[in-house]
Design an enzyme around this catalytic site. Structure first.
Site, mmCIF file in Angstrom:
data_model
loop_
_atom_site.group_PDB
_atom_site.id
_atom_site.type_symbol
_atom_site.label_atom_id
_atom_site.label_comp_id
_atom_site.label_asym_id
_atom_site.label_seq_id
_atom_site.Cartn_x
_atom_site.Cartn_y
_atom_site.Cartn_z
ATOM 1 N N GLU A 166 0.798 -1.224 0.000
ATOM 2 C CA GLU A 166 0.000 0.000 0.000
ATOM 3 C C GLU A 166 0.837 1.284 0.000
ATOM 4 O O GLU A 166 0.761 2.104 0.923
ATOM 5 C CB GLU A 166 -0.955 0.012 1.193
ATOM 6 C CG GLU A 166 -1.944 -1.129 1.169
ATOM 7 C CD GLU A 166 -2.979 -1.076 2.287
ATOM 8 O OE1 GLU A 166 -3.973 -1.808 2.203
ATOM 9 O OE2 GLU A 166 -2.798 -0.275 3.242
ATOM 10 N N GLU A 367 -5.298 -8.678 0.708
ATOM 11 C CA GLU A 367 -5.951 -8.340 1.975
ATOM 12 C C GLU A 367 -7.416 -8.063 1.706
ATOM 13 O O GLU A 367 -7.775 -7.421 0.717
ATOM 14 C CB GLU A 367 -5.360 -7.085 2.635
ATOM 15 C CG GLU A 367 -4.018 -7.252 3.280
ATOM 16 C CD GLU A 367 -3.519 -5.947 3.919
ATOM 17 O OE1 GLU A 367 -4.364 -5.121 4.346
ATOM 18 O OE2 GLU A 367 -2.294 -5.762 3.968
#
Length: 470
Positions: A166, A367
């Site tokens: 991320e 995720e």
């Protein structure tokens, strides 16, 4: 309804070094370690990263629990601040090399594929204080040194590598929205940091292809993709959605998968006089070192509308939000504990976008998950958390993922965040996400109902839907 997934599908979960290991025997502090040291009151119940879920000391028992819930793959990270002795010289801490060797070997011995990420929001804080962290291209080079050590030490056994988790969260948290140390608001620095992280990723990929010892080895990046849905079909809302997608999704997707930053975004940043400093040599490195595959983190959609104030209005500093405002869709489903909208169909939209616009690159859900507070509310008489809400959440997302796979998207796995309840930055343990619960006072760990349910899904590659998809 029974949904069949491909044989060899990754059924797993994801965690990270700084959120699970604790600070035991670390040579250096990362930015979150340091922030907790100087401002513990910024963290929920003043719980910091010192112990986390004690994985440094209990990794054998923890990995056995992961096996017990049927995981065939687990993503974690190697901490820069743990592995390295001298950050500048690139020397290693031998005791912690042994720790990571032992962890990797333990995963393999238990039939679990270790998936290794190299950066999970855990920049060594001394590199921020000396150089400005990711503002500095010198720090890019130091990260590459760290990555090269990881490839040299572990790529004989680790097949699956990812450079960053991320990266847009680093940009937004540290330089725009003040939820990561150093909590700045500086749009120009944010843009340069976004570029420098992509450069670091591409340079690490180039090094991997020279050093990797595993003929099946692959390397990618983990991106949090949030489809930017417009509030309406009005021109202003569509324009806002377009820019939000360029900034939040396409910046890293295009550079990582296609080797080029989106031209429309570059044009806007150049017009606004905040475009990053780059050389032709660097851009060539980015162009020639694209990812082998992609991890996608998805939790919630992004809904936007035309900004209430013109993007041409005078402002003290540049922010990407000058081009879009947040939109709260009436009637949306919410996880009220976390404050995030629940919209599983976005997984299908992501799947089709990857298929159609990114050469149908191999990818997986790296995720997905549901953070719930006070899960002890759901303890049964046997001491197990009956988290039916998590089972429903996973089922709905797997339904739409399966639909995308059926329509040709090249997805090979699903990882929940997280295997064992872990420390979640400023939120500490306020929300729990895992298949396995953690009592942070005793470090006792107990499989939840969702863990027992997931074991059957993983064992059969089959989802027997009990949820009506909405």
């Amino acid at each position: 309804m029974k949904l069949e997934f491909p044989k060899g599908f990754w059924w797993g979960a994801a965690t990270s070094g700084p959120q699970s290991e604790g600070r035991f025997n670390k040579e250096h502090a990362n930015v979150f370690d340091y922030w907790y040291d100087i401002e513990p009151e910024a963290f929920y119940n003043q719980v910091g990263p010192n112990v986390a879920s004690n994985f440094y000391n209990s990794y054998k028992e923890d990995i056995r629990l992961m096996k017990e819930v049927g995981l065939n793959s687990v993503r974690t990270s190697i901490q820069w601040t743990r592995l390295m002795d001298d950050l500048e010289a690139g020397t290693i801490n031998e005791q912690n090399v042994q720790f990571y060797n032992d962890v990797i070997d333990e995963f393999i011995a238990n039939g679990i594929r270790p998936v290794i990420n190299l950066h999970h929001f855990d920049l060594p804080v001394e590199l921020y204080h000396k150089y400005g962290g990711w503002e500095s291209k010198h720090v890019v080079e130091l990260f590459v040194k760290f990555a090269e050590k990881c490839f040299e030490l572990f790529s004989d056994r680790v097949t699956d590598w990812f450079t960053f988790n991320e990266p847009m969260v680093v940009v937004e948290g540290e330089y725009l929205h003040q939820f990561h140390y150093p909590n700045l608001v500086d749009g120009k620095k944010a843009v340069q940091v976004a570029y420098n992280i992509q450069l670091a990723s591409s340079k690490a990929i180039a090094s991997f292809r020279k050093i990797n010892q595993n003929p099946e080895g692959k390397i990618g990046i983990i991106l949090n993709l949030t489809p930017a849905y417009p509030a309406s079909n009005a021109e202003g809302d569509l324009k806002a959605s377009k820019f939000a997608d360029l900034w939040l999704n396409q910046l890293y997707m295009n550079a990582s998968a296609l080797g080029e930053f989106p031209a429309e975004l570059v044009a806007v940043l150049e017009k606004d006089q905040v475009l990053w400093s780059a050389t032709e040599e660097e851009l060539t490195i980015i162009r020639e070192n694209t990812i082998d595959y992609l991890g996608v983190n998805f939790y919630h959609p992004h809904r936007v509308k035309a900004p209430d104030v013109s993007a041409d209005s005078l402002a003290v500093d540049w922010l990407p939000e000058k081009y879009f405002d947040e939109y709260e869709m009436p009637g949306r489903r919410m996880n009220v504990d976390k404050g995030w909208e629940i919209y599983p169909k976005a997984v299908y939209d992501i799947a089709i976008n990857i298929r159609d616009n990114y050469n149908n690159i191999e990818w997986f859900i790296s995720e997905n998950g549901m953070g719930v507070s006070r899960e002890e509310r759901y303890l049964n008489e046997q001491g197990m958390i009956e988290d039916d809400y998590r089972i429903q959440f996973i089922e709905e997302h797997l339904y739409w993922l399966h639909q995308g796979i059926e329509e040709g998207s090249n997805c090979f796995g699903y990882h929940l965040w997280t295997p064992i309840d872990c420390w979640s930055w400023k939120n500490a343990y306020r929300n729990r996400y895992g298949f396995i619960s953690t009592d942070i006072r005793t470090q006792k760990k107990t499989i939840k109902k969702s863990g027992h349910w997931f074991k059957e899904v993983a064992a059969t590659d089959t989802l027997d839907m009990t949820t009506e998809v909405r």
